[in-house]
Write a protein that holds these residues in place. Sequence first.
Motif, PDB file in Angstrom:
ATOM      1  N   UNK A 241       0.805  -1.267  -0.188  1.00 11.88           N
ATOM      2  CA  UNK A 241       0.184  -0.005   0.099  1.00 11.88           C
ATOM      3  C   UNK A 241       0.745   1.255   0.030  1.00 11.88           C
ATOM      4  N   UNK A 242       1.885   1.066   0.601  1.00 15.19           N
ATOM      5  CA  UNK A 242       2.753   2.376   0.675  1.00 15.19           C
ATOM      6  C   UNK A 242       3.872   2.415  -0.481  1.00 15.19           C
ATOM      7  N   UNK A 243       3.696   1.628  -1.358  1.00 17.20           N
ATOM      8  CA  UNK A 243       4.746   1.817  -2.784  1.00 17.20           C
ATOM      9  C   UNK A 243       5.917   1.174  -2.623  1.00 17.20           C
ATOM     10  N   UNK A 244       6.108   0.130  -1.645  1.00 17.62           N
ATOM     11  CA  UNK A 244       7.133  -0.792  -1.657  1.00 17.62           C
ATOM     12  C   UNK A 244       7.002  -2.205  -2.393  1.00 17.62           C
ATOM     13  N   UNK A 245       8.093  -3.002  -2.401  1.00 13.46           N
ATOM     14  CA  UNK A 245       8.006  -4.112  -3.322  1.00 13.46           C
ATOM     15  C   UNK A 245       7.886  -5.303  -2.552  1.00 13.46           C
ATOM     16  N   UNK A 246       7.283  -6.311  -2.637  1.00 18.31           N
ATOM     17  CA  UNK A 246       7.177  -7.673  -2.051  1.00 18.31           C
ATOM     18  C   UNK A 246       7.210  -8.672  -3.103  1.00 18.31           C
ATOM     19  N   UNK A 247       7.997  -9.643  -3.206  1.00 22.74           N
ATOM     20  CA  UNK A 247       8.150 -10.774  -3.842  1.00 22.74           C
ATOM     21  C   UNK A 247       7.275 -12.025  -3.315  1.00 22.74           C
ATOM     22  N   UNK A 248       6.381 -12.701  -3.848  1.00 24.08           N
ATOM     23  CA  UNK A 248       5.568 -13.586  -3.182  1.00 24.08           C
ATOM     24  C   UNK A 248       5.289 -14.784  -3.975  1.00 24.08           C
ATOM     25  N   UNK A 249       5.101 -16.081  -3.573  1.00 23.98           N
ATOM     26  CA  UNK A 249       4.844 -16.987  -4.141  1.00 23.98           C
ATOM     27  C   UNK A 249       3.116 -16.965  -5.124  1.00 23.98           C
TER      28      UNK A 249
ATOM     29  N   UNK B  70       0.215   2.710  -8.380  1.00 20.87           N
ATOM     30  CA  UNK B  70       0.939   3.943  -8.118  1.00 20.87           C
ATOM     31  C   UNK B  70       2.058   3.953  -9.248  1.00 20.87           C
ATOM     32  N   UNK B  71       2.216   4.879  -9.942  1.00 23.59           N
ATOM     33  CA  UNK B  71       3.469   4.981 -11.099  1.00 23.59           C
ATOM     34  C   UNK B  71       4.673   4.802 -10.279  1.00 23.59           C
ATOM     35  N   UNK B  72       4.809   5.026  -9.064  1.00 24.52           N
ATOM     36  CA  UNK B  72       6.337   5.002  -8.417  1.00 24.52           C
ATOM     37  C   UNK B  72       6.561   3.515  -8.231  1.00 24.52           C
ATOM     38  N   UNK B  73       5.331   2.742  -8.025  1.00 20.88           N
ATOM     39  CA  UNK B  73       5.704   1.516  -7.590  1.00 20.88           C
ATOM     40  C   UNK B  73       6.220   0.540  -8.949  1.00 20.88           C
ATOM     41  N   UNK B  74       5.491   0.818  -9.941  1.00 16.82           N
ATOM     42  CA  UNK B  74       5.914   0.384 -11.034  1.00 16.82           C
ATOM     43  C   UNK B  74       7.244   0.681 -11.542  1.00 16.82           C
ATOM     44  N   UNK B  75       7.707   2.033 -11.241  1.00 14.12           N
ATOM     45  CA  UNK B  75       9.141   2.338 -11.659  1.00 14.12           C
ATOM     46  C   UNK B  75      10.229   1.563 -10.771  1.00 14.12           C
ATOM     47  N   UNK B  76       9.793   1.443  -9.629  1.00 16.46           N
ATOM     48  CA  UNK B  76      10.679   0.485  -8.665  1.00 16.46           C
ATOM     49  C   UNK B  76      10.816  -0.640  -9.117  1.00 16.46           C
ATOM     50  N   UNK B  77       9.729  -1.618  -9.792  1.00 12.78           N
ATOM     51  CA  UNK B  77       9.799  -2.848 -10.306  1.00 12.78           C
ATOM     52  C   UNK B  77      10.725  -2.787 -11.302  1.00 12.78           C
ATOM     53  N   UNK B  78      10.545  -1.896 -12.242  1.00  9.72           N
ATOM     54  CA  UNK B  78      11.454  -2.013 -13.435  1.00  9.72           C
ATOM     55  C   UNK B  78      13.091  -1.935 -13.069  1.00  9.72           C
ATOM     56  N   UNK B  79      13.273  -1.060 -12.381  1.00  9.85           N
ATOM     57  CA  UNK B  79      14.464  -0.784 -11.579  1.00  9.85           C
ATOM     58  C   UNK B  79      15.060  -1.949 -10.957  1.00  9.85           C
TER      59      UNK B  79
ATOM     60  N   UNK C  38       2.647   3.733 -16.392  1.00  4.50           N
ATOM     61  CA  UNK C  38       3.843   3.046 -15.951  1.00  4.50           C
ATOM     62  C   UNK C  38       3.630   1.714 -15.664  1.00  4.50           C
ATOM     63  N   UNK C  39       2.343   1.355 -15.510  1.00  4.96           N
ATOM     64  CA  UNK C  39       2.071  -0.250 -15.079  1.00  4.96           C
ATOM     65  C   UNK C  39       1.845  -1.158 -16.491  1.00  4.96           C
ATOM     66  N   UNK C  40       1.179  -0.115 -17.510  1.00  6.36           N
ATOM     67  CA  UNK C  40       0.754  -1.037 -18.672  1.00  6.36           C
ATOM     68  C   UNK C  40       2.101  -0.742 -19.534  1.00  6.36           C
ATOM     69  N   UNK C  41       2.851  -0.160 -19.271  1.00  6.45           N
ATOM     70  CA  UNK C  41       4.200  -0.204 -20.408  1.00  6.45           C
ATOM     71  C   UNK C  41       3.631   0.972 -21.518  1.00  6.45           C
ATOM     72  N   UNK C  42       2.713   1.979 -21.287  1.00  6.91           N
ATOM     73  CA  UNK C  42       2.495   2.827 -21.855  1.00  6.91           C
ATOM     74  C   UNK C  42       1.044   2.288 -22.723  1.00  6.91           C
ATOM     75  N   UNK C  43       0.711   1.164 -22.826  1.00  3.18           N
ATOM     76  CA  UNK C  43      -0.301   0.719 -23.528  1.00  3.18           C
ATOM     77  C   UNK C  43      -1.653   0.979 -22.959  1.00  3.18           C
TER      78      UNK C  43
END
Length: 353
Positions: free
Chosen positions: A27-35, A48-57, A113-118
């Motif tokens: 919810x706060x915009x961080x990243x969690x890997x999950x099964x 959240x656009x910032x979360x998507x950017x963090x994923x790409x990074x 940011x999530x849809x890669x511009x689509x």
Amino acid sequence: METKYIKWIPENGFDTTELEEAAKIIRDGGLVAFPTETVYGLGGNGMLPEAAKKIYAAKGRPSDNPLILHIAAFEQLEGIVSQVPETARKLADAFWPGPLTMIFHKLPGVPYETTGGLDTVAVRMPEHPGALAFLERAGVPVAAPSANRSGRPSPTQMIHVREDLDGKIDMIIDGGAVGIGLESTIVDMTENVPVILRPGAVTKQMIAEVTGEVIFDPAIMSAAGDRKPKAPGMKYRHYAPRAKMIVFRGDVAKVTDRINRELREYCCNGGYRPEEIGILAAEETADGYSVGQVVTAGSRRKGTVGKYIYGALRKFDELSVRLILAESFYGLAQEEAIMNRLLKAAGQCVVDV
Ligand code: TXA
Ligand code: MG
């Protein structure tokens, strides 16, 4: 950054405090890997656009490669997509929760940011009980690509995620080994006839039984890799082991014979030391090779090739082989998906035996 590790255990589920911590990170915009039941995902808040950017990074992934939004309930679609065609409803009834991703027209609230511009968005409701509990608690659609560094095989165990992303993300949920081992089937529902953009555990035939018509995106099966796939992610040389890989296609006994001949040739005349050559084999045929480093990709008989094939490709990177000679895996329930990934890993380098 220090990555926190928590566990989801089949019998006990989550520790509730830890689950809430994971949900709050999202919810706060961080990243969690999950099964999930297919492969591990690298999750961030999909709105959240910032979360998507963090994923790409964190993945080192090109940002034109769109992410899949993961939901815990069908009603969440309402906040993401502008229209749900009747055929999509039927597919959801049949295969959600499960290893099926569908593509829809997106609502404006879903960031580019999530849809890669689509203007379209991919959505999946996974079946893994740990994933569902986590998504439900997060309360937002969770954007999640496979939790590997870009270009590495998708992770099917927590240790694969740790290898690739430790120190780069907030949290990793350890749920043990996944059940399926290959990414979900992707179907584009924005066309009149559904189009499969990536084969997975839900096969073309299973979809056709529900929708009547369905076609493959011609680009995904093109051996030469000369067509542009509709799923942007399918154009990259994915799932690639570091060594050059050759896939031998044909009758199993003939393939084993041929690989043995190639092994002798590479060692005698090709200047390779035996330990520099890897062999990708099924459990049933693994004992049939005289030299080289044999790695098993599961069993043809038990149908576990899909589950173990990515782990096997990672193993070759550890062994530092220079060349991989691979059996092919036809005649299995998941043959479309397995051979699609294997041929991509080999950069379409195939020998028909
Ligand atoms: O099983 C799975 O699907 C896993 C787990 C974590 O759910 N996720 C996964 O995500 O495989 P990823 O990012 O590795 O692959 C997503 C694929 C990419 O090939 C991407 O190009 C395609 O989905 N995709 C996503 N949105 C799309 C869209 N709007 N149109 C076409 N292709 C899309
Ligand atoms: Mg991926």
